[in-house]
Design an enzyme around this catalytic site. Structure first.
Site, PDB file in Angstrom:
ATOM      1  N   CYS A 252     -28.661   7.860   3.611  1.00 57.81           N
ATOM      2  CA  CYS A 252     -29.348   7.594   3.102  1.00 57.81           C
ATOM      3  C   CYS A 252     -30.720   7.876   2.227  1.00 57.81           C
ATOM      4  O   CYS A 252     -32.306   8.272   3.752  1.00 57.81           O
ATOM      5  CB  CYS A 252     -29.937   5.968   4.028  1.00 57.81           C
ATOM      6  SG  CYS A 252     -31.280   4.840   2.735  1.00 57.81           S
TER       7      CYS A 252
ATOM      8  N   CYS B 183     -34.058   6.879   1.828  1.00 54.98           N
ATOM      9  CA  CYS B 183     -34.495   6.478   3.474  1.00 54.98           C
ATOM     10  C   CYS B 183     -35.527   6.984   4.416  1.00 54.98           C
ATOM     11  O   CYS B 183     -36.227   7.479   5.096  1.00 54.98           O
ATOM     12  CB  CYS B 183     -33.760   4.886   4.415  1.00 54.98           C
ATOM     13  SG  CYS B 183     -32.069   4.594   3.661  1.00 54.98           S
ATOM     14  N   ASP B 184     -34.658   8.747   4.307  1.00 54.25           N
ATOM     15  CA  ASP B 184     -35.563   9.926   5.354  1.00 54.25           C
ATOM     16  C   ASP B 184     -35.299  10.716   4.647  1.00 54.25           C
ATOM     17  O   ASP B 184     -36.188  11.375   5.048  1.00 54.25           O
ATOM     18  CB  ASP B 184     -33.539   9.693   5.945  1.00 54.25           C
ATOM     19  CG  ASP B 184     -33.360   8.765   6.585  1.00 54.25           C
ATOM     20  OD1 ASP B 184     -34.010   7.668   7.031  1.00 54.25           O
ATOM     21  OD2 ASP B 184     -31.958   8.657   7.224  1.00 54.25           O
TER      22      ASP B 184
END
Ligand code: FAD
Ligand code: NDP
Length: 312
Positions: free
Chosen positions: A137, A140-141
């Protein structure tokens, strides 16, 4: 005894919740507790801007869109349980639903809207560097310090891969989009986006086979799938964007699935192979997998469920 239990909390589940709540069926939704590694709200919580959901000409962030859907479900009287469904018993009606937290209840009708989860490649070294340079992701990261100003690799050739590569290009020195073929699967609009981005380079006919490094990922051994030759590629990030697997394990094989694991429904309806069980969204859609389509099929499931309850 519940009238309707909805399993899953993406656009499909929330649309089903809004419709069944407005029909005074008092639905209960199990929104999942990181089920399949995804937060309540589903896949759109892992992305940034949504530009193609009707009604938002300026675009809307994925997490905000899902927050608004949840608010709408609650406003109309749906009830939410932040729990993951562990198993179901579909052998008789009412159906039995058991949650990971140990809860047990019965429902006259089930709406399965459990969506899909990102696939991983399970290459050598993946477990060691998972969340230490390897992720599924980018949204997200991607902003983490370990990825800033570095060379990052995204694997895949679909819309997600391009979206992730474009997102990472904001932080990275360079993004390599690594694809196993010499043609992208992504839509034309997304392909144009990647080609216009000078920080993204496409590496065709290539796959990662091994991750190496000390504490954090330092590079990949990659293979040319045409020549079978291998090479080393120094990089600090590997992001999988190779599609998703439908979340159906909790069904324990009690519903018919197709060869890719998607729930089979009677064409033109959301009726699954057991009467009184309806499936909507990505868990039954191998073709379109779009938020608006998931929402539309959530509406169909709610109307199918309402009719079923009236008839029985
Ligand atoms: P999901 O969104 O997958 O949600 C299902 C939910 O159910 C999850 O929260 C999961 O944890 C939960 N769940 C699973 N199992 C259980 C269980 N046993 N018990 C309880 N809960 C459970 N589409 C667009 O139209 N526009 C876009 O711009 C777009 N961008 C995308 C970007 C990314 C990075 C990704 C991955 C997808 C994108 N999509 C986009 C596709 C879109 O997100 C999906 O089509 C849509 O979210 C599917 O909705 P759904 O309701 O079927 O399920
Ligand atoms: P897709 O299934 O569309 O694409 C998966 C990609 O990964 C393909 O290019 C595939 O290669 C590759 N792949 C699959 N398995 C492997 C493997 N084992 N090793 C290497 N490569 C592999 O998935 P997406 O997640 O990209 O998209 C899913 C849905 O979500 C689509 O409908 C998409 O349109 C939608 N979406 C929409 C967005 C938007 O509209 N902005 C953004 C993101 C997603 P191959 O091509 O060779 O099969």
């Amino acid at each position: 005894m519940e009238n309707v239990i909805i399993i899953g909390s993406g656009p499909a589940g929330h649309t089903a919740a809004i419709y069944t709540a407005r029909a005074s069926l008092k639905p209960l939704m199990f929104e999942g507790m990181m089920a399949g590694g995804i937060a309540p709200g589903g896949q759109l919580t892992t992305t940034t801007e949504i530009e193609n959901f009707p009604g938002f000409p300026e675009g809307i962030s994925g997490p905000l869109l899902m927050e608004r859907m949840r608010e709408q479900s609650l406003k109309h009287g749906a009830r939410m349980a932040t729990e993951t469904v562990l198993r179901v018993d579909l052998s008789r009606r009412p159906f039995r639903v058991v949650t990971e937290a140990g809860g047990e209840m019965e429902a006259r009708v089930l709406i399965v809207a459990s969506g899909a989860t990102a696939r991983r490649m399970h290459i050598a070294g993946e477990d060691k560097f998972w969340q230490r340079g390897i992720s599924a992701c980018a949204v997200c990261d991607g902003a983490l310090p370990l990825f800033r100003g570095k060379v990052l690799v995204v694997v895949g050739g679909g819309d997600s891969a391009i979206e992730e590569a474009c997102h990472l290009s904001k932080y990275a020195a360079k993004v390599i989009l690594m694809h196993r073929r010499d043609e992208l699967r992504a839509s034309k609009a997304m392909q144009d986006r990647v080609r216009a981005n000078p920080r993204i380079e496409i590496m065709w006919n290539t796959l990662p086979v091994e991750a190496y490094g000390d504490k954090f990922l330092a590079g990949l051994r990659v293979k040319d799938v045409k020549t079978q030759s291998s090479a080393e590629l120094a990089c600090s990030g590997l992001f999988y964007a190779i599609g998703h697997a439908p979340n159906t394990v909790f069904l324990g094989g009690q519903l018919d699935l197709d060869d890719a694991g998607y729930i089979r429904t009677v064409p033109g309806t959301t009726q699954a192979s057991v009467a009184g069980v309806f499936a909507c969204g990505d868990v039954q859609d191998r073709k379109y997998r779009q938020a608006v389509v998931a929402a539309g099929s959530g509406c169909m499931a709610a109307l199918d469920a309402e009719r079923f309850l009236n008839d029985h």
